[in-house]
Design a protein around this motif. Structure first.
Motif, short mmCIF file in Angstrom:
data_model
loop_
_atom_site.label_atom_id
_atom_site.label_comp_id
_atom_site.label_asym_id
_atom_site.label_seq_id
_atom_site.Cartn_x
_atom_site.Cartn_y
_atom_site.Cartn_z
N ALA A 204 -7.41 31.20 16.98
CA ALA A 204 -7.74 30.11 17.76
C ALA A 204 -9.13 29.60 17.19
CB ALA A 204 -7.98 30.70 19.18
N ALA A 205 -9.95 30.41 16.79
CA ALA A 205 -11.32 30.01 16.28
C ALA A 205 -11.29 29.19 15.12
CB ALA A 205 -12.31 30.79 16.31
N LEU A 206 -10.16 29.70 14.14
CA LEU A 206 -9.91 28.91 13.06
C LEU A 206 -9.40 27.57 13.13
CD1 LEU A 206 -8.59 31.77 10.63
CD2 LEU A 206 -10.66 30.26 10.18
N SER A 207 -8.31 27.52 14.07
CA SER A 207 -7.84 26.35 14.55
C SER A 207 -8.96 25.19 14.87
CB SER A 207 -6.81 26.52 15.55
OG SER A 207 -6.55 25.39 15.90
N VAL A 208 -10.11 25.81 15.66
CA VAL A 208 -10.95 25.03 16.24
C VAL A 208 -11.79 24.52 15.26
CG1 VAL A 208 -13.22 25.01 17.48
CG2 VAL A 208 -11.01 26.01 18.51
N MET A 209 -12.19 25.42 14.31
CA MET A 209 -13.00 24.79 13.17
C MET A 209 -12.35 23.79 12.17
SD MET A 209 -16.16 26.23 12.74
CE MET A 209 -16.39 26.16 11.04
N ARG A 210 -11.19 24.21 12.07
CA ARG A 210 -10.24 23.16 11.16
C ARG A 210 -9.93 21.80 12.00
NH1 ARG A 210 -6.94 27.91 8.65
NH2 ARG A 210 -7.98 27.87 6.50
N GLU A 211 -9.80 21.64 13.20
CA GLU A 211 -9.74 20.59 13.90
C GLU A 211 -10.98 19.78 14.07
OE1 GLU A 211 -8.85 19.11 18.74
OE2 GLU A 211 -8.90 21.16 18.35
N PHE A 212 -12.05 20.45 14.04
CA PHE A 212 -13.42 19.86 14.00
C PHE A 212 -13.47 19.12 12.61
CE2 PHE A 212 -17.90 19.87 12.64
CZ PHE A 212 -18.11 18.97 13.38
N LEU A 213 -13.29 20.05 11.66
CA LEU A 213 -13.60 19.24 10.24
C LEU A 213 -12.73 18.25 9.87
CD1 LEU A 213 -14.18 22.78 8.47
CD2 LEU A 213 -15.90 21.01 8.70
N ALA A 214 -11.54 17.97 10.51
CA ALA A 214 -10.72 16.85 9.99
C ALA A 214 -10.97 15.55 11.19
CB ALA A 214 -9.11 17.38 10.72
N PHE A 215 -12.11 15.50 11.78
CA PHE A 215 -12.49 14.38 12.31
C PHE A 215 -13.05 13.15 11.45
CE2 PHE A 215 -13.15 16.76 16.63
CZ PHE A 215 -12.21 15.85 17.33
N ASP A 216 -12.25 12.17 11.27
CA ASP A 216 -12.78 10.99 10.67
C ASP A 216 -12.07 9.75 11.44
OD1 ASP A 216 -12.95 9.00 8.66
OD2 ASP A 216 -11.89 10.06 7.15
N LEU A 217 -13.14 8.95 12.10
CA LEU A 217 -12.78 7.88 13.01
C LEU A 217 -14.18 7.04 13.05
CD1 LEU A 217 -13.01 9.52 16.61
CD2 LEU A 217 -13.79 10.74 14.57
N ALA A 218 -13.66 5.98 13.78
CA ALA A 218 -14.67 4.91 13.98
C ALA A 218 -15.98 5.82 14.72
CB ALA A 218 -14.05 3.75 14.79
N LEU A 219 -17.20 5.34 14.59
CA LEU A 219 -18.33 5.89 14.93
C LEU A 219 -18.29 5.57 16.43
CD1 LEU A 219 -21.07 7.31 14.84
CD2 LEU A 219 -22.10 5.33 14.54
N GLY B 63 -18.65 -1.81 13.59
CA GLY B 63 -17.09 -1.84 13.00
C GLY B 63 -17.10 -1.39 11.57
N VAL B 64 -18.28 -1.17 11.03
CA VAL B 64 -18.14 -0.75 9.39
C VAL B 64 -18.73 0.84 9.17
CG1 VAL B 64 -18.64 -3.00 8.67
CG2 VAL B 64 -20.48 -1.48 9.06
N ILE B 65 -18.97 1.42 10.54
CA ILE B 65 -19.49 3.03 10.54
C ILE B 65 -18.38 4.05 10.89
CG2 ILE B 65 -21.30 4.34 11.05
CD1 ILE B 65 -23.13 1.99 11.66
N ARG B 66 -17.95 4.70 9.98
CA ARG B 66 -17.10 5.94 10.54
C ARG B 66 -17.76 7.21 10.48
NH1 ARG B 66 -12.08 4.64 10.70
NH2 ARG B 66 -11.39 6.48 10.63
N TYR B 67 -17.66 8.12 11.52
CA TYR B 67 -18.02 9.37 11.58
C TYR B 67 -17.12 10.25 11.00
CZ TYR B 67 -18.92 14.10 13.39
OH TYR B 67 -19.07 15.53 13.56
N ARG B 68 -17.41 11.30 9.90
CA ARG B 68 -16.55 12.17 9.33
C ARG B 68 -17.30 13.57 9.64
NH1 ARG B 68 -16.04 10.92 3.33
NH2 ARG B 68 -15.60 13.24 3.53
N ALA B 69 -16.64 14.54 10.32
CA ALA B 69 -17.37 15.78 10.43
C ALA B 69 -17.63 16.73 9.53
CB ALA B 69 -16.45 16.41 11.47
#
Length: 380
Positions: free
Chosen positions: A252-267, A307-313
């Motif tokens: 469960a904790a590994l899944s949480v870490m991997r979900e977080f690190l996958a974030f790549d979205l508009a700021l 619109g030109v800024i993206r957040y990548r965890a």
């Protein structure tokens, strides 16, 4: 005399810095090497050009400006807040381009409004690039080490593992490798039969027995402790290595870490997504998210195009002194980083400042900007 010419836009860039109410400073080309070796990170350390004084002091050619500007600020006992600007040559090995090149930038020291100063750094970097490349669409990638650290801590990992993961921040390959080790930890047997025997005897669980065993072994073999670590130092290091090697993070904790690190979205979408993630995962990371939210709001206030800024965890920059915000700016569709920066709140204290001085800043690669201008001109 410099071996390379200043780009034609250098004067206009300095005029921009003056309008942004900065104090222009310069620093010596020859710098003490120790601060860079201790604080800049492995990526920069292996690219530095080293030399030595006649008294044996380790010196280097200036590989970047942030550390020298901070040292100058401390040495001159200048009060804060203070905004410094610089433009000059730096010297370090690069994968592409000359090892001697010009950088410019701003270091913003001592502003207690963290979110506002972060937003100003991003906005100023975008502004000066837009003035050089008025027809280009910029692309900004933003990361936040403090949010990453909060997620790692909330997952309940031992301090040693937290340190390893934080050190790897920004290196996606290394982070995935470490997560793989957490998913499939080693057994004590991988350290050799002697450690396996100690584990079976229960000695590894009792520090005093382990220290006595190591001391006896060293005495029996004639191994001197004068030029090495003490038995207690060795015992504690062995226990730390065993803890690191045998710690397992549940699925469960590994899944949480991997979900977080996958974030790549508009700021603009990142605050809501992060709060929803924290709620689903049960992570107590409110303090880190509060600062993140404030920064996003402040960026909107300085007029930077969201619109030109993206957040990548998982995004970080290869300098160890960053503590929170990190960002890089490119021209959309091209791989060259034209500007990069972030927050480095611990650096001035580590360099000898007597009080805590919050700090954020950015650097511009002038040769890359010059090439981008030429490319834009040829495309017209």
């Amino acid at each position: 005399m410099p071996l390379i010419n200043l780009p034609a836009f250098a004067g206009d860039l300095l005029a921009d810095f003056e309008r942004l109410k900065t104090l222009r400073v310069d620093t010596p080309v020859i710098q003490p090497a120790e601060p860079f070796l201790d604080m800049a990170g492995e990526d920069l350390r292996r690219r530095i050009f080293m030399t030595e004084s006649e008294t044996g002091e380790s010196l280097c050619l200036r590989p970047e400006f942030t550390i020298p500007v901070c040292l100058r600020h401390i040495e001159t006992a200048t009060g804060t807040p203070q905004r410094y600007a610089y433009l000059g040559e730096v010297f370090r090995q690069r994968r592409d381009g000359s090892s001697e090149f010009y950088q410019a930038g701003i270091e913003d020291l001592g502003d207690p409004d963290t979110a506002g100063a972060d937003a100003r750094a991003i906005g100023d970097a975008m502004l000066v690039l837009a003035h050089r490349l008025p027809d280009a669409r910029l692309k900004v990638t933003l990361g936040d080490q403090s949010v990453f650290e909060a997620v790692v801590a909330a997952c309940g990992l031992p301090a040693g593992w937290q340190k390893r993961l934080i050190h790897a921040f920004g290196d996606q390959k290394q982070l995935q490798k470490l997560l793989g080790e957490l998913a499939d930890p080693k057994s004590p047997g991988v350290f050799g039969p002697e450690v396996e025997r100690l584990a079976i005897m229960g000695i590894l669980e009792d520090e005093e027995r382990l220290v006595a065993h190591i001391a006896g072994t060293m005495e029996a073999t004639g191994y001197s402790t004068n030029a090495s670590r003490s038995p207690r130092d060795i015992a504690r290091r062995l226990k730390e290595k065993l803890e690191l090697a045998t710690t397992r993070l549940d699925k469960a904790a590994l899944s949480v870490m991997r979900e977080f690190l996958a974030f790549d979205l508009a700021l603009a979408d990142a605050p809501a997504a992060l709060h929803q993630f924290a709620g689903r995962s049960g992570l107590k990371i409110e303090d880190a998210l509060s600062l993140f939210d404030a920064r996003v709001a402040a960026i909107a206030k300085v007029g930077a195009d969201p619109g030109v800024i993206r957040y990548r965890a998982a995004f970080g920059r290869p300098l160890d002194y960053y503590t929170s915000l990190v960002f890089e700016i490119e021209v959309e569709g091209t791989p060259a980083v034209l500007a990069g920066g972030g927050r480095f709140d611990r650096l001035l204290t580590l360099l000898g400042a007597r009080e805590h001085i919050p700090a954020v800043g950015f650097s511009l690669w002038l040769d890359r900007i010059e090439r981008a201008i030429a490319l834009a001109g040829s495309a017209k």
